[in-house]
Design an enzyme around this catalytic site. Structure first.
Site: not given
Ligand code: GLP
Length: 230
Positions: A63, A129, A131, A136
């Site tokens: 990414d 979280n 991801h 996400e």
């Protein structure tokens, strides 16, 4: 899933090193998926301190932020150069271009390259979280490389690393969950208490959109290296 328990991140980096060395020596590692984040720093440090030879390996990063130039210390391109590429020669390195004028076209081109060069191994960290890359919670399991909107949680955590008063972008280019799942082998690293919720969800064994990490349970060669007592 294979769970490898280690005492600390350095020991985790050693386990990754052993796998990478073996695959390189057996000629099975031609295309390597790389990740950024503090988790990867000891991993790349071991590689750059070693005689591992990546000169026949093509890499793909997961990414990149949108709108952060490659020469900014906040870009993932910069991170990769600083921690790995300036010190180790690769055959070719690829990172999505977050400065591209047409981001959707850039994502399509990146995905096409990935299809042409199937990943032998993909290294992964995990967000607090759950991801994976910048996929996400709620991201489709069928997703390919796309423009992702970062959650408040991710913006809060990742902005701590931003330097020079540059503002963290709210979007990033990321391989999709399906792009990642196509890799032959996945190695995920998770160190420290902040990753406990994500790893606990993984161990519950239920695949849910709310925790992108859980999708990796469907992969048949998925290694998790963690220092968490679970
Ligand atoms: C970012 C990256 C992820 C990475 C995560 C964890 O959000 N996009 O690929 O897994 O950070 O970072 P760290 O290793 O610093 O905890």
């Amino acid at each position: 899933m294979q769970l490898i328990k280690v005492e600390n991140p350095e020991q985790g980096a050693e386990r990754v090193f052993e796998i990478i060395r073996e695959e390189l020596e057996n000629g099975r590692l031609n295309v390597l998926g790389l990740a950024t984040g503090s988790t990867m720093i000891p991993v790349y440090k071991m590689w750059t301190d070693s005689d591992l030879d990546f000169s026949n390996v093509t890499s793909f990063n997961l990414d990149e932020y949108v709108g952060i130039a490659a020469d900014s210390p906040n870009s993932y391109a910069y991170f990769m150069k600083d921690h790995l590429f300036n010190k180790k020669k690769f055959k070719e390195t690829n990172i999505p271009d977050g400065m591209a004028a047409d981001l959707d076209a850039e994502c399509r081109a990146y995905e096409e390259l990935l299809v042409k060069h199937p990943l032998d191994i993909q290294l992964l960290g995990v967000g607090e979280n759950g991801h994976i890359a910048f996929n996400e919670p709620g991201t489709s399991f069928e997703s390919v490389t796309h423009v992702a909107h970062l959650t408040e949680s991710t913006l809060g955590v990742n902005s701590q690393y931003f330097e020079n008063d540059e503002k963290i972008p709210e979007t990033a280019l990321t391989m999709g969950i399906m792009s990642i799942m196509r890799a032959k082998k996945l190695i995920l690293l998770a160190f420290g208490e902040k990753k406990r919720d994500a790893i606990a969800k993984l161990l519950e064994g239920e695949v849910t959109l709310e925790w992108p990490i859980t999708n990796l349970l469907k992969h048949e060669d998925f290694i998790v290296i963690t220092d968490l007592e679970l």
